[in-house]
Each structure stands twice: as C-alpha cells, then as structure tokens.
Scaffold this active site. Structure first.
Site, PDB file in Angstrom:
ATOM      1  N   LYS A 292       0.795  -1.220   0.000  1.00 25.96           N
ATOM      2  CA  LYS A 292       0.000   0.000   0.000  1.00 25.96           C
ATOM      3  C   LYS A 292       0.837   1.285   0.000  1.00 25.96           C
ATOM      4  CE  LYS A 292      -4.378  -1.442   0.266  1.00 25.96           C
ATOM      5  NZ  LYS A 292      -5.461  -0.984  -0.628  1.00 25.96           N
TER       6      LYS A 292
ATOM      7  N   SER B  75      -8.817  -0.262   6.571  1.00 24.93           N
ATOM      8  CA  SER B  75      -8.830  -1.221   7.676  1.00 24.93           C
ATOM      9  C   SER B  75      -7.447  -1.394   8.284  1.00 24.93           C
ATOM     10  CB  SER B  75      -9.336  -2.587   7.189  1.00 24.93           C
ATOM     11  OG  SER B  75      -8.431  -3.134   6.249  1.00 24.93           O
TER      12      SER B  75
ATOM     13  N   GLU C  46      -9.889 -14.035  -3.898  1.00 26.56           N
ATOM     14  CA  GLU C  46     -10.725 -13.429  -2.869  1.00 26.56           C
ATOM     15  C   GLU C  46     -11.059 -14.461  -1.791  1.00 26.56           C
ATOM     16  OE1 GLU C  46     -13.627 -10.074  -4.530  1.00 26.56           O
ATOM     17  OE2 GLU C  46     -14.057 -12.033  -5.433  1.00 26.56           O
TER      18      GLU C  46
ATOM     19  N   GLY D  64     -16.093 -12.947   0.860  1.00 26.92           N
ATOM     20  CA  GLY D  64     -16.076 -11.632   0.215  1.00 26.92           C
ATOM     21  C   GLY D  64     -15.824 -11.751  -1.269  1.00 26.92           C
TER      22      GLY D  64
ATOM     23  N   ASP E   2     -17.151 -10.363  -3.903  1.00 27.11           N
ATOM     24  CA  ASP E   2     -17.825  -9.309  -4.655  1.00 27.11           C
ATOM     25  C   ASP E   2     -17.251  -9.109  -6.055  1.00 27.11           C
ATOM     26  OD1 ASP E   2     -15.820  -8.342  -2.630  1.00 27.11           O
ATOM     27  OD2 ASP E   2     -15.894  -6.559  -3.887  1.00 27.11           O
TER      28      ASP E   2
ATOM     29  N   SER F 258       1.009  -9.724  -0.611  1.00 26.91           N
ATOM     30  CA  SER F 258       0.717  -8.295  -0.479  1.00 26.91           C
ATOM     31  C   SER F 258       1.124  -7.660   0.838  1.00 26.91           C
ATOM     32  CB  SER F 258      -0.775  -8.047  -0.723  1.00 26.91           C
ATOM     33  OG  SER F 258      -1.557  -8.756   0.218  1.00 26.91           O
TER      34      SER F 258
END
Length: 327
Positions: free
Chosen positions: A58, A83, A209, A213, A215, A309
């Site tokens: 990030k 989060s 995923e 979750g 989506d 990640s």
C-alpha cells in the site's frame, strides 16, 4: 460513431510511478521455494511485499498519490479510510512529505495496525464497519477540515503506484504465464494487470478473494458491480462489499479469473509460509498462496508469479490463527 474511453491507469503511469518511488519505496525481494514448486507443479516467484515499508504494498500507491499534491494542498493535510495497511501507508507518506494525516478506521481493525498508524503520527477516527459507511465518514471529515482525501484504491495514482510491484517482479523474472494477486478493492490487481498485460499480453491475471467476500468474482460474472454483505473473514484487508468503480473498469477488461479460498485454507497458507518460506504473511497476503496450495488456481503454466501483499499481523493473532485456527 465510435466512443473511446480512456482507461484510468496506463502502463506509462505505472512506469512513471516507479520512477517517483525509486529510493523511497523498497524494491522488495522475490523468493523461490523448491518445496512449493514441487507441491504445485510450477516454478513460483513470490514478490514479497511484506518487506515493503509499512509491511505492505500500500505504501507504493499512497506515496505516489500524496507526492503529487500541490504544496498548498499538501500543507492542509491528508485524509484516508482503511482497515489498516492503507492507513499506515498514508500516515507514513504524510510524515515523509512533511504534512499530517487523519485516518478513518473500523473499530474492529487489528490493534497492531491502528497502533502502527498512530505511531507514524496520524490521527485515527473510528467507525462501525457493519453499520457505517467509511467513505461517507471520510468525505465529511475531509470537507470539514479541508483535507485531501486519498482513497485506498479508487484513484489513478494509487492504482499506478500499486502496479509497480508487478513491474518490478516482471523486470526480475522475465515472462510469466500467470500472475496471482489478492483482490480487495481491486487497486493492486488493476495496476498490476495494466502493466503486466502490456509487457506480456498472454499472461493470465488471476485474482484471489476470500469465500465470504466474493464481490469481484460476482461482479465479473454479472458484468456489473455487485454488492455483497460486509464479509466476515480473517482476511480483513479484503473485507469489502463491492469493487471500486475505477478499479472494476480496469479489471473487467484485464482479469482472466477470480478464485476463492476459505479461511481455513488461508490459515494453512500462513503456516506454510512461516514453516517453509520463513516469512510472516497476514491473512489477505496469504490468499494467493492458499489458492496455489489447494489447486484452486487451476492448471498452472510452467512459470507463475505471486504478489504476497503484506505481513501486518501481530504476534498473538498470528500464533492464534496458525496454531488453533481462531482469530
């Protein structure tokens, strides 16, 4: 009449971000494991963003976006919602650039992530992720205080920054047949797919995923953004209920498949990484490895890349997840 839609992020944007991040973000290592290769039947290259600044990819996107603000806007401060990992990333980027940050975080965010965010000098404002809307809270806060909001994925410069992880990986490994990344809001995948498909068009982009979750998987199947109930999963970095609008516009064109893994499979991947690779990986960062170990990623090409990640999980939670399977 033909209508041309300009994509929100281009390969040149990712390369420009890489130049901006040079000497600021870490060029993280790529690990190999003969044991892993033998188990999955492919040559696996792990891009270890758990060794990135703030412990996750990030920082790439947060710094790329924040560093492009005008001095006047930068002086007023930055806001973000997250989060955990984007929270830390924006907090550190703000500190590096000599400004302040206010971060909206869920009340149940991992304590270690909140502590780290505050440790970088940011102010934390909390909300209930199951009843509140973090975007609404953050936008109101930014408007009230005159801050510039840097979202965790719905931003071209954020997506471009995240894509530099894939750029570095492919520069080191050469052509890969597939690249697996975790998918939450979709920024890492959007940036990675943009540059990877430009460098090696045949590469398969596979997003992973948590089962709770799904989506993005549902959205790709429906051809439009789908909303699911807020996921309850140990993969807190992927506990989102709908893909980003900008990220989905990229991923619906470039992603070849989305696969799902369960929480128990994520725990097993974390244990495997610790015992065999000697690295600590947080639940969201372990989802691609879980997909490989379970065969969920499907038939693999001879050479595969994985973006690990992040590694932001405190010692007690890591031990609980790996030893007993409880969060």
């Amino acid at each position: 009449m033909t209508t041309t839609t300009t994509p929100p992020v281009t390969p040149d944007d990712v390369r420009d971000a890489a130049a901006r991040l040079k000497g600021v973000a870490h060029r993280t290592p790529v690990l190999r494991s003969r044991t892993l290769d033998a188990l999955v039947g492919a040559e696996v290259h792990l891009k270890c963003e758990n060794f990135q600044r703030v412990g996750a990819f990030k920082f790439r996107g947060a710094y790329n976006a924040a560093s492009r603000l005008t001095p006047e806007r930068l002086s007023r401060g930055i806001a973000a919602y997250s989060s955990g990992n984007h929270a830390q990333a924006v907090a550190l980027a703000a500190r590096e650039l000599g400004t302040t940050a206010v971060i909206v975080m869920p009340e149940d965010a991992p304590p270690s992530k909140r502590a780290a965010t505050e440790g970088y000098g940011a102010e934390v404002v909390t909300y209930d992720r199951y009843t509140g809307d973090r975007v609404v809270v953050a936008e109101a806060l930014a408007a009230e205080r005159g801050l510039t909001l840097i979202p965790p994925y719905e931003h071209p410069h954020v997506m471009a920054g995240q894509g530099t992880a894939a750029l570095e990986l492919l520069e080191e490994t050469g052509e890969l047949g597939a690249l697996l990344t975790p998918v939450g809001g979709g920024g890492l995948m959007a940036g990675s797919a943009t540059v990877a498909k430009a460098m090696y068009p045949p590469i398969r982009m596979i997003g992973i995923e948590p089962e709770a979750g799904d989506d993005t998987k549902r959205s790709l199947e429906a051809g439009r953004r789908v909303t699911v109930p807020v996921p309850r999963t140990i993969a807190d970095g992927q506990a989102l209920h709908t893909p980003g609008e900008l990220t989905f516009s990229v991923n619906r064109r470039l992603v070849d498949a989305i696969e799902l893994v369960g929480d128990d499979e994520i725990r097993e991947a974390m244990r495997f990484a610790f015992e065999h690779l000697k690295i600590v990986v947080e639940p969201s960062g372990a989802t691609p490895l879980a997909a490989l170990l379970t065969g969920r990623a499907g038939p693999l090409p001879p050479r595969v890349g994985v973006i690990v990640s992040g590694g932001n999980v405190d010692a007690r939670r890591f031990a609980d997840l790996c030893a007993t399977g409880t969060a």
